[in-house]
Design a protein around this motif. Sequence first.
Motif, mmCIF file in Angstrom:
data_model
loop_
_atom_site.group_PDB
_atom_site.id
_atom_site.type_symbol
_atom_site.label_atom_id
_atom_site.label_comp_id
_atom_site.label_asym_id
_atom_site.label_seq_id
_atom_site.Cartn_x
_atom_site.Cartn_y
_atom_site.Cartn_z
ATOM 1 N N GLY A 1 0.771 -1.235 0.000
ATOM 2 C CA GLY A 1 0.000 0.000 0.000
ATOM 3 C C GLY A 1 0.797 1.276 0.000
ATOM 4 N N ASP A 2 2.130 1.188 0.100
ATOM 5 C CA ASP A 2 2.984 2.371 0.114
ATOM 6 C C ASP A 2 3.744 2.495 -1.203
ATOM 7 O OD1 ASP A 2 2.307 3.054 2.747
ATOM 8 O OD2 ASP A 2 3.862 1.735 3.559
ATOM 9 N N LEU A 3 3.746 3.686 -1.774
ATOM 10 C CA LEU A 3 4.506 3.929 -2.995
ATOM 11 C C LEU A 3 5.981 4.055 -2.654
ATOM 12 C CD1 LEU A 3 2.097 6.514 -4.643
ATOM 13 C CD2 LEU A 3 2.595 4.214 -5.493
ATOM 14 N N VAL A 4 6.811 3.272 -3.344
ATOM 15 C CA VAL A 4 8.233 3.227 -2.988
ATOM 16 C C VAL A 4 9.163 3.535 -4.160
ATOM 17 C CG1 VAL A 4 7.831 1.601 -1.103
ATOM 18 C CG2 VAL A 4 8.375 0.714 -3.386
ATOM 19 N N LEU A 5 8.644 3.598 -5.370
ATOM 20 C CA LEU A 5 9.497 3.775 -6.548
ATOM 21 C C LEU A 5 8.693 4.433 -7.648
ATOM 22 C CD1 LEU A 5 11.768 1.054 -8.178
ATOM 23 C CD2 LEU A 5 10.050 2.234 -9.550
ATOM 24 N N GLY A 6 9.325 5.320 -8.400
ATOM 25 C CA GLY A 6 8.649 5.933 -9.529
ATOM 26 C C GLY A 6 9.603 6.300 -10.645
ATOM 27 N N VAL A 7 9.193 6.023 -11.877
ATOM 28 C CA VAL A 7 9.910 6.454 -13.075
ATOM 29 C C VAL A 7 8.914 7.165 -13.976
ATOM 30 C CG1 VAL A 7 11.107 5.724 -15.173
ATOM 31 C CG2 VAL A 7 11.623 4.614 -12.995
ATOM 32 N N SER A 8 9.237 8.381 -14.377
ATOM 33 C CA SER A 8 8.404 9.185 -15.270
ATOM 34 C C SER A 8 9.231 9.512 -16.500
ATOM 35 C CB SER A 8 7.954 10.471 -14.560
ATOM 36 O OG SER A 8 7.274 11.340 -15.454
ATOM 37 N N ALA A 9 8.994 8.768 -17.600
ATOM 38 C CA ALA A 9 9.837 8.841 -18.788
ATOM 39 C C ALA A 9 9.108 9.571 -19.916
ATOM 40 C CB ALA A 9 10.233 7.443 -19.240
ATOM 41 N N ALA A 10 9.580 10.766 -20.213
ATOM 42 C CA ALA A 10 8.981 11.578 -21.278
ATOM 43 C C ALA A 10 9.994 11.704 -22.408
ATOM 44 C CB ALA A 10 8.589 12.947 -20.735
ATOM 45 N N GLY A 11 10.159 10.621 -23.135
ATOM 46 C CA GLY A 11 11.224 10.544 -24.123
ATOM 47 C C GLY A 11 11.106 11.556 -25.245
ATOM 48 N N GLU A 12 9.908 11.759 -25.755
ATOM 49 C CA GLU A 12 9.745 12.696 -26.861
ATOM 50 C C GLU A 12 9.941 14.140 -26.403
ATOM 51 O OE1 GLU A 12 9.604 11.570 -29.885
ATOM 52 O OE2 GLU A 12 9.450 9.503 -29.174
ATOM 53 N N TYR A 13 9.705 14.400 -25.132
ATOM 54 C CA TYR A 13 9.967 15.729 -24.568
ATOM 55 C C TYR A 13 11.444 15.893 -24.226
ATOM 56 C CZ TYR A 13 9.333 19.871 -21.627
ATOM 57 O OH TYR A 13 9.413 21.131 -21.082
ATOM 58 N N GLY A 14 12.121 14.758 -23.995
ATOM 59 C CA GLY A 14 13.553 14.799 -23.777
ATOM 60 C C GLY A 14 14.007 14.731 -22.350
ATOM 61 N N GLU A 15 13.156 14.210 -21.437
ATOM 62 C CA GLU A 15 13.613 14.087 -20.060
ATOM 63 C C GLU A 15 12.956 12.904 -19.361
ATOM 64 O OE1 GLU A 15 12.575 18.018 -18.641
ATOM 65 O OE2 GLU A 15 10.971 17.202 -17.377
ATOM 66 N N ARG A 16 13.636 12.475 -18.296
ATOM 67 C CA ARG A 16 13.135 11.385 -17.469
ATOM 68 C C ARG A 16 13.424 11.722 -16.006
ATOM 69 N NH1 ARG A 16 14.590 5.082 -18.525
ATOM 70 N NH2 ARG A 16 13.719 5.750 -20.532
ATOM 71 N N ALA A 17 12.437 11.513 -15.148
ATOM 72 C CA ALA A 17 12.616 11.722 -13.709
ATOM 73 C C ALA A 17 12.387 10.402 -12.997
ATOM 74 C CB ALA A 17 11.638 12.779 -13.195
ATOM 75 N N TRP A 18 13.067 10.220 -11.845
ATOM 76 C CA TRP A 18 12.903 8.963 -11.111
ATOM 77 C C TRP A 18 13.266 9.150 -9.649
ATOM 78 C CZ3 TRP A 18 16.719 9.891 -14.709
ATOM 79 C CH2 TRP A 18 18.038 9.852 -14.262
ATOM 80 N N ALA A 19 12.799 8.217 -8.837
ATOM 81 C CA ALA A 19 13.090 8.253 -7.401
ATOM 82 C C ALA A 19 12.731 6.915 -6.782
ATOM 83 C CB ALA A 19 12.296 9.363 -6.708
ATOM 84 N N VAL A 20 13.416 6.594 -5.677
ATOM 85 C CA VAL A 20 13.006 5.509 -4.791
ATOM 86 C C VAL A 20 12.931 6.070 -3.386
ATOM 87 C CG1 VAL A 20 13.975 3.658 -6.207
ATOM 88 C CG2 VAL A 20 15.361 4.688 -4.391
ATOM 89 N N ARG A 21 12.123 5.453 -2.559
ATOM 90 C CA ARG A 21 11.937 5.938 -1.206
ATOM 91 C C ARG A 21 13.262 6.007 -0.453
ATOM 92 N NH1 ARG A 21 7.758 2.635 2.269
ATOM 93 N NH2 ARG A 21 9.506 1.154 2.304
ATOM 94 N N GLY A 22 13.543 7.180 0.076
ATOM 95 C CA GLY A 22 14.765 7.375 0.837
ATOM 96 C C GLY A 22 16.001 7.634 0.017
ATOM 97 N N GLY A 23 15.858 7.707 -1.311
ATOM 98 C CA GLY A 23 17.037 7.836 -2.163
ATOM 99 C C GLY A 23 17.163 9.130 -2.921
ATOM 100 N N GLY A 24 16.231 10.063 -2.719
ATOM 101 C CA GLY A 24 16.271 11.313 -3.465
ATOM 102 C C GLY A 24 15.615 11.189 -4.826
ATOM 103 N N ALA A 25 15.432 12.336 -5.478
ATOM 104 C CA ALA A 25 14.788 12.393 -6.795
ATOM 105 C C ALA A 25 15.768 12.947 -7.810
ATOM 106 C CB ALA A 25 13.543 13.276 -6.733
#
Length: 267
Positions: A113-137
Amino acid sequence: MTLSSSFLAEALAVAHRAADAAALGIHARYSSHDFSVDAKADATPVTEADREAELAIKDVLRARFPDHAFLGEEHGREGESDFLWLIDPIDGTKAFVRGYPMFSTQIALMHQGDLVLGVSAAGEYGERAWAVRGGGAFIGTNASDGQRMRVSDAIDFGPMAAVSTGNLKSMATDPDRWQALGSLVQRVGRIRGYGDFLHYHLLARGSIDLVIESDLNILDIAALAVIVREAGGIFTPLKGGTIDLDIRDALAGTPALHAEALALFNP
């Protein structure tokens, strides 16, 4: 159960590979405009690229985590597990269809039930963001060139504050919240509607200070919520509280502005 940093690092690497696999087909379809458009039950569009990308993502994730469950925008729920992968293969299909690059692939992992990881990949826009819990963004053009992100230090809705809104249909039917939004708009220096992945990326790297949005679902924001939180921001439903699978609206911002907006929308 506490997840180890090594597990999260491995899961993140697999999620990046899944996003890369999806990007190949998405780019081919987008650049050639080779797809038909169907309407789903809620009248939103779907294309072959959406369906193919979701399958490509699942193939990569399932090869490493065969016992995990999946919840995808196009193919629904598969399996039961403490680990649930949340997948929106093309978040912003309307943009994809109309030929502008404001769409992304969203991959998140929820554990018990807890979100722990995220990848947001916007390849055609030219950027990708990501993070894991406790690891920074982090943000970059790909998984290997990330720069750490941090929300701004904005503490009030003054002339330097910047706010972005997304979908607002449901909010417009609530007179109290609509009035609250109007009062906020009058106070800030800049109001824009960057929408979809972009305003959350901008928030996480300190370029805007608050995001307000209704008419969404968990697949739209799961990865982005992890990213904003790991960048030092606060991300909740408009009423506050925790994010769960039933979320339908979002309030995200710097700690100070989120607290003030939360009180404004929930007097």
